[in-house]
Design a protein around this motif. Structure first.
Motif, PDB file in Angstrom:
ATOM      1  N   ILE A 191       0.860  -1.186   0.000  1.00 37.90           N
ATOM      2  CA  ILE A 191       0.000   0.000   0.000  1.00 37.90           C
ATOM      3  C   ILE A 191       0.896   1.236   0.000  1.00 37.90           C
ATOM      4  N   GLY A 233      -6.098  -6.604   7.295  1.00 32.85           N
ATOM      5  CA  GLY A 233      -5.973  -8.051   7.087  1.00 32.85           C
ATOM      6  C   GLY A 233      -6.831  -8.830   8.056  1.00 32.85           C
ATOM      7  N   GLN A 240      -7.244 -13.465  15.092  1.00 33.83           N
ATOM      8  CA  GLN A 240      -6.856 -13.714  16.494  1.00 33.83           C
ATOM      9  C   GLN A 240      -6.567 -12.397  17.228  1.00 33.83           C
ATOM     10  N   ALA A 252      -1.638  -7.171   9.312  1.00 33.81           N
ATOM     11  CA  ALA A 252      -1.814  -8.626   9.484  1.00 33.81           C
ATOM     12  C   ALA A 252      -2.011  -9.188   8.089  1.00 33.81           C
ATOM     13  N   THR A 253      -1.095  -8.809   7.198  1.00 31.77           N
ATOM     14  CA  THR A 253      -1.299  -9.035   5.765  1.00 31.77           C
ATOM     15  C   THR A 253      -0.650 -10.316   5.252  1.00 31.77           C
ATOM     16  N   GLY A 254      -0.113 -11.122   6.142  1.00 35.70           N
ATOM     17  CA  GLY A 254       0.285 -12.471   5.743  1.00 35.70           C
ATOM     18  C   GLY A 254       1.692 -12.598   5.207  1.00 35.70           C
TER      19      GLY A 254
END
Ligand code: N01
Length: 901
Positions: free
Chosen positions: A169, A201, A208, A396-398
């Motif tokens: 981004i 994300g 979690q 939390a984009t992996g």
């Protein structure tokens, strides 16, 4: 003899490779997580010197880095544990069903201490390049910290989800607030109290973390691109029923896990969704929801949930119903409900209060499908519609999953100076997910091409390490020092991977399983979808068959190259044949006709029931010498429909109008035509030409009574499998010779077309593929005396072929009848008959009629139905069901298992 090892570099020499000696070891292991630790332990036990190298400051691997709030495992911890040492199991007790990240990290530290592993690990040490030294036959590794390493064997225990994806981004650097990645969370925690926080994300990490962050932050804004399925973990003490099973017989429990589909011992489901009532399905679903167990809900609802779009859609809708029940705002609930992928095709998440978090006043969901992010600015995030002022952004984009940790970490240069990145430019190519052609002595633990992330990683890691270390020991004993996959073996594995990918629905979703989450990454299903147990069996078979697919070499020993492909069968065909072999059945031909019929009846009872069609009816028709029973399958759509006259298989001796019931239903549903299955007469009571004459008479009767049967007047179609294919082919010849009835097309599935047994397929597939040469001899003997066998009514290949109806001829690679089927198709074509062939690669005689068992046969069945529709002049079907629609880049063309000839 272990090779000498020097001590890790002292602080004085850190960071200056020029001053460092080279560390000589037998094996270098990259990564000190679950895999790396076990590798070091096993290697030491095997008397091999080894060094572990890890960028992290301590052991733990993924559990060292992923310290975000709420981080836990999503496989029950009693399963997500080492099993190699019963004493270790006795020495450690998990406090919860799903342990927290700190507890798992403590466990790995405990293991490192217990086996004194840290002394062989160099922390804070990144490998910067790995090069195969052709002269020395060793890997040379350079590091950013201390001695370089020279090793004979190089094990990448780097994990599948350890290379974080960069934020894609614009403007991240402009943001004046704090930026965190869940995958690199600060070790001393982050105080989010009173802050305006964004989470980008909603995968497992985001799901979690979000409820935990929502409890601290003043305001939490969640930026969601794709909603994910999540189910409640119901965390707490280890469930008593699972503990009882484990503690009751630990060894059996662990062994069952090793041979199970996903690495956790749950029984195989046999009931399919359409056999269950709505109430039964709901009850099963509620049980699964209450259990809070991903493996349970992914495998225990009904047998077709993971393999069939319809069976899957039923689960997906029940989960969406739950979301609507929890989330109070209907618009938010709708945005959180996944519709773009089958349940399980993308990794579902295990949550604690995730959906309910959106009922909190301080939490906002931004649906990026409706308002994409334009940029990150100094003060926050701007979407197409609005701006959000923020203090903290959490990514939390992996990960660049599965290949990222292997490719992105450092250049790996194999034989001839070729890098792994070059070798994998079009996606990962491996043999067994363990090795790569051109990269001798390089091993990957849970690499792409192995079950890895579709399994309980603890089980898969132990299997891989055991396999690799056992090979190294065996090589040492035989004097070999290098081991390398052959190109043939690797290409074969790619085909097998593509075949397996047709077994499940993973190919239908854009996910990190397929590489779709990383812009520009080659796409294809990366993990092995054939299951943990079958995969383990294959790895063992490679060894049992003399290291099939590997070249082994060493000083002073003759090179060994056992080239070949380990799996040529379709994966589900292999399972069926293995199962039949384990049953140790007597040869069918020894049972006598009555015994064989009884056996077939019993055998058919165990298969999945065919799917629902509009209507099934029974009646009698006029055969060549009296009435014959028939069974009629009518589509649910309004008629009148064209009619397919169907002849069952069974060597003219076995079966009846009901014995190919699932296949008839399948053809009826797929083609949207009436199927009339004829109970023609059998030998030995009625020998040749009874079956042939009945075929023709029945077809005539059905054509004449089409309207009464609810069918369309005009030409009919004929179809048949095996001996039924013979009857169908003969019927076409008799209809032409005797002036009717008019037949618009013929579908011949693995047909008997000739009485000669000298074609290659009779020898190649004489035994081992259920229909044996001996059984075919027996069928012929019972049906037809040798003097009659050249009659075209027995051997249609010897008949007059010109002017016959167009044909679709299906053959199977592992079938004694393969070559006579091909010969018939070619002879028809030579006689000017329009013919299409479908050669079923990796299939056996029964593949296409074993509906809902041989799932990989679905592509072929879809093509058969299309051919029948074409013969009847119906338009092409616009919707395809379980036929591989929307594949994510298969490694090889989609219809490989059903190549057109
Ligand atoms: O990563 P993910 P993860 N703009 O890739 C979104 C394991 N794991 O770290 O789906 C906006 O699943 C992306 O959106 P989309 C587990 O196997 C296990 O959460 O690509 N959004 C997605 O929503 C898991 O599956 C545990 O459209 C962007 C999210 O970020 C795997 O690790 C815990 C974006 C990434 O989700 C990975 O999970 C944690 C962008 N530019 C992880 N880029 C447990 O054991 C990405 N997204 C419980």
């Amino acid at each position: 003899m272990p090779e000498a090892m020097v001590a890790p570099a002292s602080d004085a020499t850190r960071g200056n490779p020029a001053q460092n000696p080279t560390q000589e070891v037998d094996v270098a292991v990259i990564g000190a997580g679950f895999a790396g630790l076990y590798a070091l332990h096993r290697l030491r036990q095997a008397g091999l010197t080894a060094v572990g190298l890890d960028e992290a400051g301590d052991v733990g691997g993924t559990w060292y880095w992923n310290r975000y709030p709420g981080a836990r495992c999503d496989i029950q911890t009693i399963d997500y544990s080492y099993t190699f040492d019963p004493a270790l199991e006795g020495a450690w007790t998990w406090s919860e069903k799903y342990a927290t990240q700190p507890e798992i990290l403590r466990y790995l530290g405990f293991v490192a201490d217990r086996y004194d592993l840290r002394r062989d690990i160099r922390f804070h040490t990144k490998v910067t390049a790995a090069t195969w030294d052709e002269g020395a036959q060793r890997w040379q590794l350079t590091t950013d910290n201390g001695a370089s390493v020279s090793c004979r064997y190089y094990i990448m225990a780097t994990g599948c989800l350890s290379a974080p994806k960069p934020p894609e981004i614009d403007g991240v650097k402009d943001f004046k607030g704090a930026v965190y990645f869940t995958s690199r969370w600060p070790h001393d925690g982050v105080n989010l109290a009173g802050k305006r926080v964004a989470v980008i994300g909603t995968g497992s990490s985001g799901i979690q973390a979000i409820p935990m962050i929502a409890e601290q932050a003043a305001q939490l804004t969640v930026f969601q691109r794709t909603p994910n399925f999540a189910l409640p973990a119901h965390n707490g003490p280890v469930p008593a029923d699972r503990l009882f099973l484990l503690e009751g017989d630990r060894a059996t429990y662990r062994e069952q896990a090793r041979w199970s589909p996903a690495g956790v011992p749950w029984p195989k489901q046999t009931a399919v969704s359409w056999q269950l009532s709505d109430a039964e399905r709901r009850e099963r679903f509620e049980t699964a929801w209450a259990k809070g167990d991903l493996v349970y809900i992914l495998t225990q609802l009904w047998a077709d949930q993971a393999v069939d779009v319809d069976g899957n859609a039923r689960v997906a809708e029940l989960v969406r119903e739950k979301i609507r029940g929890i989330v109070r705002d209907p618009e938010t609930a709708a945005a959180l409900s996944p519709h773009d992928h089958p349940f399980g095709a993308k990794r579902p998440c295990l949550d604690t209060n995730y959906y309910a978090t959106y009922n909190r006043p301080n939490v906002t969901l931004v649906n990026l499908r409706q308002e994409p992010i334009k940029a990150i600015t100094a003060s926050g995030i701007t979407t197409d519609k609005r701006s959000f002022d923020l203090d903290v952004i959490v990514f939390a984009t992996g990960f660049d999953a599965m290949t990222g940790a292997i490719l992105a970490v450092h250049p790996i240069m194999g034989r001839g100076g070729k890098t792994l990145s070059e070798a994998w430019a079009n996606g990962p190519q491996t043999y067994l997910g363990l090795t790569v052609a051109g990269f001798p002595n390089l091993f990957m633990v849970t690499g792409p091409g192995s079950p890895s992330v579709l399994s309980n990683m603890a089980v898969s890691i132990e299997q891989h390490i055991d396999w690799v270390v056992d090979r190294l020991v065996a090589m040492r004993e035989a004097g070999f020092t290098t081991m390398e996959a052959t190109e043939t073996a690797q290409e074969g594995w790619a085909r097998h991977m593509a075949d397996c990918s047709m077994l499940t629905l993973h190919r239908l979703a854009n996910t990190w399983y397929t590489g779709a989450n990383v812009p520009g990454k080659a796409q294809g299903v990366m993990p092995y979808t054939g299951g943990v147990g079958p995969y383990r069996g294959i790895c063992n078979e490679v060894v049992g068959r003399g290291m099939l697919g590997f070249k082994l070499a060493g000083p002073g020993v003759a090179e060994q190259c056992n080239d070949g492909e380990i799996v040529c069968l379709q994966p589900d065909v292999r399972l069926v044949l293995n199962m039949l072999a384990e049953m140790n059945l007597p040869p069918i031909e020894t049972l006598g006709a009555e015994g064989a019929r009884a056996f077939l009846n019993e055998f058919n009872k165990s298969r999945p029931a065919g799917r629902l069609v509009g209507e099934v009816g029974e009646g009698m028709l006029q055969g060549a010498d009296g009435p014959l029973p028939y069974r009629l399958y009518r589509p649910a759509t309004p008629g009148p429909h064209p009619i397919i006259v169907y002849f069952h298989g069974g060597g003219w001796v076995l079966g009846d109008e009901q014995s190919d019931d699932p296949f008839c239903r399948d053809m009826c549903r797929r083609s949207d035509m009436i199927v009339v299955s004829v109970g023609y007469r059998h030998a030995p009571e009625h020998r040749f030409p009874a079956a042939a004459e009945d075929g023709h008479a029945a077809t005539r009767w059905i054509a004449e009574h089409a309207a009464e049967l609810g069918g369309r007047a005009g030409p009919v179609l004929v179809a048949g499998w095996s001996a039924g294919g013979n009857v169908a082919a003969v019927t076409c010849q008799l209809a032409k010779a005797r002036g009717g009835p008019e037949i618009a097309g013929q579908l011949l599935v693995c047909p008997v077309t000739d009485c000669a047994f000298d074609r290659a397929s009779y020898a190649e597939n004489a035994t081992g593929y259920f229909l044996t040469r001996g059984l075919m001899f027996w069928f012929w003997d019972i049906y037809c005396s040798p003097a009659d066998r050249t009659d075209p009514r027995a051997s249609p290949l010897r008949g007059e072929l010109s002017g016959l109806p167009p044909a679709f001829v299906v053959t199977a690679e592992f079938d004694p009848l393969r070559d006579e089927g091909i010969a018939y198709a070619e002879a028809l074509a030579n006689a000017g008959v329009p013919v299409e062939q479908l050669k079923g690669r990796g299939h056996f005689h029964s593949s296409f009629t074993m509906v809902d068992v041989v799932i990989t046969g679905a592509i072929g069945r879809a093509r058969m139905a299309e051919a029948l529709r074409g013969f009847a002049g119906l338009p092409k079907q616009t919707t395809q069901r379980d036929d591989g629609a929307r594949p994510v880049r298969p490694a090889v063309p989609l219809d490989v298992n059903a190549a057109a000839g």
